[in-house]
Motif scaffolding. Sequence first.
Motif, PDB file in Angstrom:
ATOM      1  N   THR A 177      -5.848 -11.737   3.960  1.00 54.72           N
ATOM      2  CA  THR A 177      -5.358 -13.055   4.345  1.00 54.72           C
ATOM      3  C   THR A 177      -3.976 -13.308   3.753  1.00 54.72           C
ATOM      4  N   HIS A 178      -3.250 -14.158   4.445  1.00 54.18           N
ATOM      5  CA  HIS A 178      -1.927 -14.576   3.970  1.00 54.18           C
ATOM      6  C   HIS A 178      -1.809 -16.086   4.159  1.00 54.18           C
ATOM      7  N   GLN A 179      -1.400 -16.751   3.106  1.00 53.47           N
ATOM      8  CA  GLN A 179      -1.144 -18.190   3.168  1.00 53.47           C
ATOM      9  C   GLN A 179       0.361 -18.387   3.036  1.00 53.47           C
ATOM     10  N   PRO A 180       1.032 -18.771   4.146  1.00 54.25           N
ATOM     11  CA  PRO A 180       2.486 -18.958   4.077  1.00 54.25           C
ATOM     12  C   PRO A 180       2.879 -19.897   2.936  1.00 54.25           C
ATOM     13  N   GLY A 181       3.912 -19.481   2.200  1.00 52.09           N
ATOM     14  CA  GLY A 181       4.410 -20.278   1.093  1.00 52.09           C
ATOM     15  C   GLY A 181       3.707 -20.031  -0.232  1.00 52.09           C
ATOM     16  N   HIS A 182       2.678 -19.184  -0.236  1.00 58.06           N
ATOM     17  CA  HIS A 182       1.928 -18.886  -1.459  1.00 58.06           C
ATOM     18  C   HIS A 182       2.134 -17.413  -1.813  1.00 58.06           C
ATOM     19  N   VAL A 183       2.546 -17.138  -3.041  1.00 56.78           N
ATOM     20  CA  VAL A 183       2.797 -15.768  -3.488  1.00 56.78           C
ATOM     21  C   VAL A 183       1.597 -15.285  -4.301  1.00 56.78           C
ATOM     22  N   VAL A 184       1.055 -14.112  -3.920  1.00 59.55           N
ATOM     23  CA  VAL A 184      -0.092 -13.566  -4.650  1.00 59.55           C
ATOM     24  C   VAL A 184       0.277 -12.382  -5.533  1.00 59.55           C
ATOM     25  N   GLY A 185       1.356 -11.690  -5.243  1.00 58.01           N
ATOM     26  CA  GLY A 185       1.798 -10.584  -6.087  1.00 58.01           C
ATOM     27  C   GLY A 185       1.072  -9.281  -5.824  1.00 58.01           C
ATOM     28  N   ARG A 186       1.308  -8.338  -6.712  1.00 61.25           N
ATOM     29  CA  ARG A 186       0.777  -6.975  -6.553  1.00 61.25           C
ATOM     30  C   ARG A 186      -0.523  -6.794  -7.326  1.00 61.25           C
ATOM     31  N   ALA A 187      -1.135  -5.636  -7.152  1.00 65.00           N
ATOM     32  CA  ALA A 187      -2.370  -5.278  -7.855  1.00 65.00           C
ATOM     33  C   ALA A 187      -2.154  -5.366  -9.360  1.00 65.00           C
ATOM     34  N   PRO A 188      -3.166  -5.810 -10.091  1.00 67.01           N
ATOM     35  CA  PRO A 188      -2.992  -5.952 -11.539  1.00 67.01           C
ATOM     36  C   PRO A 188      -2.920  -4.635 -12.291  1.00 67.01           C
ATOM     37  N   THR A 189      -3.534  -3.558 -11.749  1.00 68.45           N
ATOM     38  CA  THR A 189      -3.476  -2.253 -12.413  1.00 68.45           C
ATOM     39  C   THR A 189      -3.473  -1.154 -11.355  1.00 68.45           C
ATOM     40  N   ALA A 190      -3.149   0.055 -11.781  1.00 64.65           N
ATOM     41  CA  ALA A 190      -3.173   1.209 -10.876  1.00 64.65           C
ATOM     42  C   ALA A 190      -4.584   1.761 -10.697  1.00 64.65           C
ATOM     43  N   ASP A 191      -5.567   1.138 -11.331  1.00 61.51           N
ATOM     44  CA  ASP A 191      -6.945   1.620 -11.229  1.00 61.51           C
ATOM     45  C   ASP A 191      -7.816   0.691 -10.377  1.00 61.51           C
ATOM     46  N   ASN A 192      -7.209  -0.162  -9.558  1.00 57.90           N
ATOM     47  CA  ASN A 192      -7.941  -0.956  -8.570  1.00 57.90           C
ATOM     48  C   ASN A 192      -8.085  -0.086  -7.331  1.00 57.90           C
ATOM     49  N   LEU A 193      -9.325   0.350  -7.043  1.00 53.42           N
ATOM     50  CA  LEU A 193      -9.543   1.367  -6.022  1.00 53.42           C
ATOM     51  C   LEU A 193     -10.541   0.939  -4.958  1.00 53.42           C
ATOM     52  N   LEU A 194     -10.288   1.404  -3.745  1.00 54.47           N
ATOM     53  CA  LEU A 194     -11.295   1.514  -2.692  1.00 54.47           C
ATOM     54  C   LEU A 194     -11.470   3.009  -2.505  1.00 54.47           C
ATOM     55  N   VAL A 195     -12.699   3.495  -2.498  1.00 56.19           N
ATOM     56  CA  VAL A 195     -12.950   4.926  -2.366  1.00 56.19           C
ATOM     57  C   VAL A 195     -13.745   5.170  -1.093  1.00 56.19           C
ATOM     58  N   PHE A 196     -13.210   6.012  -0.233  1.00 53.39           N
ATOM     59  CA  PHE A 196     -13.898   6.427   0.982  1.00 53.39           C
ATOM     60  C   PHE A 196     -14.325   7.878   0.799  1.00 53.39           C
ATOM     61  N   TYR A 197     -15.623   8.119   0.880  1.00 55.53           N
ATOM     62  CA  TYR A 197     -16.180   9.465   0.744  1.00 55.53           C
ATOM     63  C   TYR A 197     -16.232  10.125   2.119  1.00 55.53           C
ATOM     64  N   LEU A 198     -15.561  11.248   2.234  1.00 57.41           N
ATOM     65  CA  LEU A 198     -15.507  12.017   3.483  1.00 57.41           C
ATOM     66  C   LEU A 198     -15.994  13.430   3.167  1.00 57.41           C
ATOM     67  N   PRO A 199     -17.295  13.703   3.343  1.00 58.21           N
ATOM     68  CA  PRO A 199     -17.823  15.008   2.947  1.00 58.21           C
ATOM     69  C   PRO A 199     -17.373  16.169   3.832  1.00 58.21           C
ATOM     70  N   ASP A 200     -17.054  15.896   5.084  1.00 55.84           N
ATOM     71  CA  ASP A 200     -16.629  16.961   5.998  1.00 55.84           C
ATOM     72  C   ASP A 200     -15.171  17.316   5.703  1.00 55.84           C
ATOM     73  N   ALA A 201     -14.914  18.576   5.368  1.00 56.11           N
ATOM     74  CA  ALA A 201     -13.564  19.008   4.975  1.00 56.11           C
ATOM     75  C   ALA A 201     -12.546  18.811   6.090  1.00 56.11           C
ATOM     76  N   VAL A 202     -12.932  19.053   7.329  1.00 52.34           N
ATOM     77  CA  VAL A 202     -12.003  18.890   8.455  1.00 52.34           C
ATOM     78  C   VAL A 202     -11.665  17.413   8.644  1.00 52.34           C
TER      79      VAL A 202
END
Length: 130
Positions: free
Chosen positions: A57-82
């Motif tokens: 979401t984006h609220q015009p006129g409101h600044v939210v900034g960047r991620a607080p750390t480099a360890d904020n993750l979403l992890v997608f597991y893809l077991p198939d190598a291809v």
Amino acid sequence: MNHPVLRVARPTDNLPALLRFYCDGLGLQKLTSFAAHNGFDGAMLGHPQAPYHLEFTHQPGHVVGRAPTADNLLVFYLPDAVEWQAAVQRMEATGFMPVPSYNPYWDQQGRTFEDPDGYRVVLQQAAWAL
């Protein structure tokens, strides 16, 4: 037994750039979007049959900034190598290059990409297990 559907919601200062990263790069689909809804613009991304989606979401006129750390993750597991290699190549072809993970564990079997807000997505070439 029914399982809940997961929505991960977060604000952004740059909705168009995030849509490019998550749709064009990561391959998620825009499931729905809205504009000027109670002062917010936004989009929900995912796969129609998946039990999760991401909402930005984006609220015009409101600044939210960047991620607080480099360890904020979403992890997608893809077991198939291809499939995993195709996902990594799609990210790179869209102009998003891997970054070193804050936690080196994720570099062993995965690639980490940073979105325009500084949050990171790991494409893990492994099956999900507890």
